[in-house]
Design a protein around this motif. Structure first.
Motif, short mmCIF file in Angstrom:
data_model
loop_
_atom_site.label_atom_id
_atom_site.label_comp_id
_atom_site.label_asym_id
_atom_site.label_seq_id
_atom_site.Cartn_x
_atom_site.Cartn_y
_atom_site.Cartn_z
N THR A 33 49.97 28.94 40.96
CA THR A 33 51.36 28.56 41.21
C THR A 33 51.44 27.92 42.59
O THR A 33 50.95 28.51 43.56
CB THR A 33 52.24 29.82 41.20
OG1 THR A 33 51.95 30.55 40.02
CG2 THR A 33 53.72 29.46 41.23
N ASP A 59 51.83 42.19 39.80
CA ASP A 59 51.45 40.88 39.25
C ASP A 59 50.28 41.12 38.30
O ASP A 59 49.17 41.44 38.75
CB ASP A 59 51.04 39.92 40.38
CG ASP A 59 50.64 38.55 39.83
OD1 ASP A 59 50.47 38.42 38.60
OD2 ASP A 59 50.49 37.60 40.64
N PRO A 60 50.50 40.96 36.99
CA PRO A 60 49.43 41.26 36.02
C PRO A 60 48.31 40.23 35.97
O PRO A 60 47.31 40.45 35.29
CB PRO A 60 50.18 41.28 34.67
CG PRO A 60 51.64 41.37 35.02
CD PRO A 60 51.78 40.70 36.34
N ALA A 61 48.45 39.10 36.66
CA ALA A 61 47.41 38.04 36.63
C ALA A 61 47.37 37.39 38.02
O ALA A 61 47.89 36.31 38.23
CB ALA A 61 47.75 37.01 35.56
N GLY A 110 40.21 43.82 36.27
CA GLY A 110 40.02 44.05 34.84
C GLY A 110 41.08 43.35 34.03
O GLY A 110 41.89 42.59 34.56
N PRO A 128 51.23 34.03 33.75
CA PRO A 128 50.13 34.55 32.94
C PRO A 128 49.17 33.43 32.54
O PRO A 128 49.54 32.26 32.56
CB PRO A 128 50.85 35.11 31.71
CG PRO A 128 52.11 34.34 31.62
CD PRO A 128 52.50 33.96 33.01
C1 SAM Z 1 47.81 31.12 35.68
S1 SAM Z 1 46.75 32.01 36.74
C2 SAM Z 1 47.90 32.65 37.89
C3 SAM Z 1 47.31 33.11 39.15
C4 SAM Z 1 48.30 33.49 40.25
N1 SAM Z 1 49.12 34.63 39.88
C5 SAM Z 1 49.20 32.35 40.60
O1 SAM Z 1 50.35 32.35 40.19
O2 SAM Z 1 48.74 31.42 41.25
C6 SAM Z 1 46.30 33.35 35.71
C7 SAM Z 1 45.26 34.30 36.26
O3 SAM Z 1 45.07 35.34 35.30
C8 SAM Z 1 43.70 35.70 35.25
N2 SAM Z 1 43.46 36.32 33.94
C9 SAM Z 1 43.12 35.73 32.77
N3 SAM Z 1 43.03 36.64 31.78
C10 SAM Z 1 43.37 37.83 32.34
C11 SAM Z 1 43.49 39.15 31.83
N4 SAM Z 1 43.26 39.38 30.53
N5 SAM Z 1 43.84 40.15 32.67
C12 SAM Z 1 44.08 39.89 33.99
N6 SAM Z 1 43.98 38.65 34.53
C13 SAM Z 1 43.64 37.64 33.72
C14 SAM Z 1 42.98 34.40 35.48
O4 SAM Z 1 41.66 34.62 35.96
C15 SAM Z 1 43.89 33.70 36.49
O5 SAM Z 1 43.47 33.98 37.79
#
Ligand code: SAM
Length: 501
Positions: A33, A59-61, A110, A128
């Motif tokens: 983002t 933040d889940p990702a 994870g 996500p």
């Molecule tokens: C669209 S990016 C967003 C990153 C950050 N939050 C941002 O907004 O810049 C999504 C992130 O989710 C991670 N990701 C993908 N699958 C995932 C999962 N099953 N569980 C947790 N993270 C995951 C990816 O490695 C990536 O870093």
């Protein structure tokens, strides 16, 4: 301090992105983002949260932590109670840990979708992973569908991408009254797989707002999807409530704002019509829709336009008999006028004359009667045209669909920022040229044909009327893609209302 850390994070993010191929990043949906947007989102989140409540952030990702950095920039230290995050990929998770653990972020390295939910958080902010369904393996897809069903009571179809599962699984992590902001592609608002998502948003949580960014100013230049921020509250929805739809500008200062009742949303299949267009009028007797006048079909898919569509020189040099050819319209970008004129034989006079190769005879007959054409077919085979997806599925690889010329054709893909401001054009086709699938063909229904037989001038009137239809009305039926590209499917065009004088 936080500003310096954020500058380092932006540098680290660029460096880490550079170490991966586009393909690798697509597979895990790794598109960060932009820093300013992350900050806008956290500012907006603050408006939804009760002033006296300390934030328990998730933040889940995480990626490199754009949202955590924004949290620290927008909320004072004593306004934050705890911060947690998930990141599956150590490529980003490792450096994020080094940057942020000292700032109080607890990172789980994870898979968020496999973790045991803990409804402890009052603010979830997430971009996500936008991983399309075809990158998800069969078993993985089934597992995700099952866990989304368990978490939300809604089972998305197999066509849903990973982001849908993240969204459907988040409520299990939300404390009562918690707020979540999801930065996701807006396509769920229109496409079939989005149905379950929309039902969920209306039935299980309180949908507060959907802000759609203007597709022309693409937020994620490298991901090229048109994005939206969906705001929800973990609270059972009232039987009817207002949802704010905003568009363009920024979250704080949108260009267009409209509030739409949840009851109207439940009836509407295309949510991207809001806020530009209003609630669709109830279908009442007397509303004429295009399907009342025309049967709308996609133009024909040749299997390989370069091979099957020939110009006059090619036709002459290959000595192709007239019976093996059908006139066909050039692609819309080569058609300047909205009216295709024709000579007495029905051949177009104001666009390039092109012909569809359609010999309708067995190869042996072609070989004996039309040796030049036979040689051309052999050349096609050498170029493996016959092995193409469509050609391979045909009885004779060069057989074409028998789709006749249509008196009106619609260019169904376009941008609203073009010269005319009209994303779609209706062309009056006075010729006998058929059309490829860059057009939608509009064939008069039997009732319409009767009216046209009685009054041939009606066709031109209807055509003019079609080009008068306001872009918002057409866009309200269609889909919008990244970069402001609009598209209309035959079914969508059929539903468009038309006012006949
Ligand atoms: C669209 S990016 C967003 C990153 C950050 N939050 C941002 O907004 O810049 C999504 C992130 O989710 C991670 N990701 C993908 N699958 C995932 C999962 N099953 N569980 C947790 N993270 C995951 C990816 O490695 C990536 O870093």
């Amino acid at each position: 301090m936080i500003e310096e850390l954020e500058s380092s994070r932006i540098e680290i993010q660029a460096h880490l992105d550079g170490l991966k191929t586009q393909e690798e990043r697509n597979r895990l949906g790794q598109f960060a983002t932009p820093s300013l947007l992350a900050r806008d989102i956290l500012f907006h989140a603050k408006e939804f949260l009760p002033a006296n409540e300390r934030v328990r952030f998730l933040d889940p990702a995480l990626g490199s932590g754009a949202f955590f950095a924004a949290l620290k920039r927008v909320f004072k230290a004593d306004e934050i109670e705890s911060s947690s995050a998930f990141e599956i990929d150590p490529h980003y998770g490792g450096p994020a840990e080094e940057l942020w653990v000292k700032q109080g972020l607890k990172i789980t390295h994870g898979d968020f979708t496999q973790a045991e939910p803990d409804p402890a958080f009052n603010l979830i902010i997430c971009n996500p992973p936008y991983v399309r369904h075809h990158h998800l393996k069969g078993d993985e897809k089934k597992r995700l569908q099952q866990s989304s069903l368990t978490a939300s009571g809604h089972k998305p179809t197999g066509l849903a991408g990973l982001y849908v599962h993240f969204l459907l699984q988040c409520q299990a992590w939300m404390a009562p009254g918690a707020i979540a902001g999801w930065l996701i592609p807006s396509e769920f608002m229109d496409v079939n797989y989005g149905k379950e998502v929309k039902k969920y948003l209306l039935d299980k949580v309180t949908l507060l707002q959907i802000h759609r960014f203007c597709p022309e100013d693409i937020q994620f230049t490298d991901a090229l999807v048109s994005s939206a921020v969906v705001w929800i509250k973990n609270e059972a929805p009232k039987s009817e409530h207002e949802v704010l739809f905003t568009f363009g500008g920024s979250l704080a200062k949108p260009d267009i704002v409209k509030s739409v009742s949840s009851k109207d949303l439940a009836k509407e299949a295309k949510w991207t019509r809001f806020p530009k267009a209003g609630v669709r009028e109830e279908e009442v007797d007397g509303v004429v829709r295009l399907s009342d006048l025309f049967s709308i079909k996609r133009g024909l898919a040749t299997g390989d336009n370069k091979f099957f569509v020939l110009n006059e020189q090619q036709v002459a040099s290959l000595n192709i008999p007239a019976t093996a050819l059908r006139p066909i319209l050039p692609s819309p970008r080569y058609v300047k006028d909205d009216e295709i004129k024709a000579d007495e034989e029905g051949l177009p006079t104001n666009v390039e004359r092109l012909f569809l190769l359609d010999p309708k005879m067995p190869e042996e007959e072609i070989q004996s009667k039309h040796p030049e054409l036979y040689r051309y077919l052999l050349e096609g085979k050498e170029k493996r045209v016959d092995q193409g997806y469509l050609c391979k599925g045909r009885k004779r690889w060069y057989d074409q669909e028998q789709r006749g010329p249509a008196p009106i054709v619609c260019t169904y893909m376009g941008r609203s920022d073009g010269k005319s401001g009209r994303p779609f054009r209706f062309l009056l086709n006075r010729s006998k040229a058929t059309m490829a699938n860059t057009y939608l063909a509009m064939y008069p229904t039997p009732a319409m044909q009767q009216r046209l037989d009685a009054d041939p001038s009606l066709l031109e009137k209807v055509w003019r009327q079609l080009n008068e239809i306001k872009p918002e009305v057409l866009l309200g039926e269609g889909r919008v893609y990244g970069g402001g590209l609009h598209k209309l499917e035959p079914k969508e065009l059929s539903k468009v209302p038309i006012e006949l004088d």
